[in-house]
Design a protein around this motif. Sequence first.
Motif, short mmCIF file in Angstrom:
data_model
loop_
_atom_site.label_atom_id
_atom_site.label_comp_id
_atom_site.label_asym_id
_atom_site.label_seq_id
_atom_site.Cartn_x
_atom_site.Cartn_y
_atom_site.Cartn_z
N THR A 168 6.95 -6.78 -9.26
CA THR A 168 6.41 -7.88 -8.88
C THR A 168 6.64 -8.85 -10.08
OG1 THR A 168 4.80 -6.84 -7.55
CG2 THR A 168 4.00 -8.91 -8.31
N GLN B 236 3.34 3.24 -8.63
CA GLN B 236 2.53 2.04 -8.89
C GLN B 236 2.83 1.08 -9.99
OE1 GLN B 236 1.33 5.05 -8.75
NE2 GLN B 236 0.30 5.20 -6.79
N THR B 237 3.23 1.59 -11.14
CA THR B 237 3.87 0.94 -12.05
C THR B 237 5.31 0.44 -11.66
OG1 THR B 237 4.65 2.76 -13.34
CG2 THR B 237 2.47 1.93 -14.19
N TRP C 109 6.02 -0.93 -8.71
CA TRP C 109 5.90 -2.04 -8.09
C TRP C 109 5.16 -3.20 -8.89
CZ3 TRP C 109 8.81 -3.30 -4.11
CH2 TRP C 109 9.26 -1.97 -3.54
N VAL C 110 4.30 -2.81 -9.70
CA VAL C 110 3.84 -3.84 -10.45
C VAL C 110 5.16 -4.63 -11.48
CG1 VAL C 110 2.44 -4.26 -12.61
CG2 VAL C 110 1.53 -3.04 -10.58
N LEU D 208 3.84 -7.09 -3.64
CA LEU D 208 2.47 -6.89 -3.77
C LEU D 208 1.74 -5.95 -2.78
CD1 LEU D 208 0.59 -10.14 -4.59
CD2 LEU D 208 0.80 -8.25 -6.16
N ALA E 225 5.17 -4.84 -18.19
CA ALA E 225 5.02 -4.04 -16.92
C ALA E 225 6.43 -3.12 -16.85
CB ALA E 225 4.88 -5.07 -15.54
N PHE F 40 3.09 -2.42 -3.71
CA PHE F 40 2.03 -2.15 -4.66
C PHE F 40 0.86 -1.44 -4.15
CE2 PHE F 40 -1.54 -3.24 -7.71
CZ PHE F 40 -1.45 -2.33 -8.44
#
Length: 129
Positions: free
Chosen positions: A41, A34-35, A37-38, A82, A23, A85
Amino acid sequence: MQDMAQGIEYVNDVLFVGLAVVAFRQWRSRRDPQTAWVAVTFVLLSAVVIGGLVLPESGEQPWRVWATKALLVGLLLFPWALYRFTVSFQGSRPRVETVARALTAGVLALTVLLPDVPAPAVSARATVS
């Protein structure tokens, strides 16, 4: 049987760390929310996993209490990551955002203000070999 369960736990830990690395590398190449926050996480989960492996299980030293609180904070930030995300795709309403921030901040503050972190309870099944 306990050795097999512990082996599966270690495999699970390696998978979490591997997902964090993948990630993070994805985020480095894409640089989108998006990437990001992944990556946050899975890096949080990996930090908690690694910290849990290296932190001694017993002891009353002040540093151990604060290290345990730091692990709990990392674990409690997982739902926030999460949430971030999911809202990075469409956004959220201001009221929902305010409630999510307040709940997360409240839980984190209460965790840090705990006078002591209780040790995990040992079940009867865990003591039988």
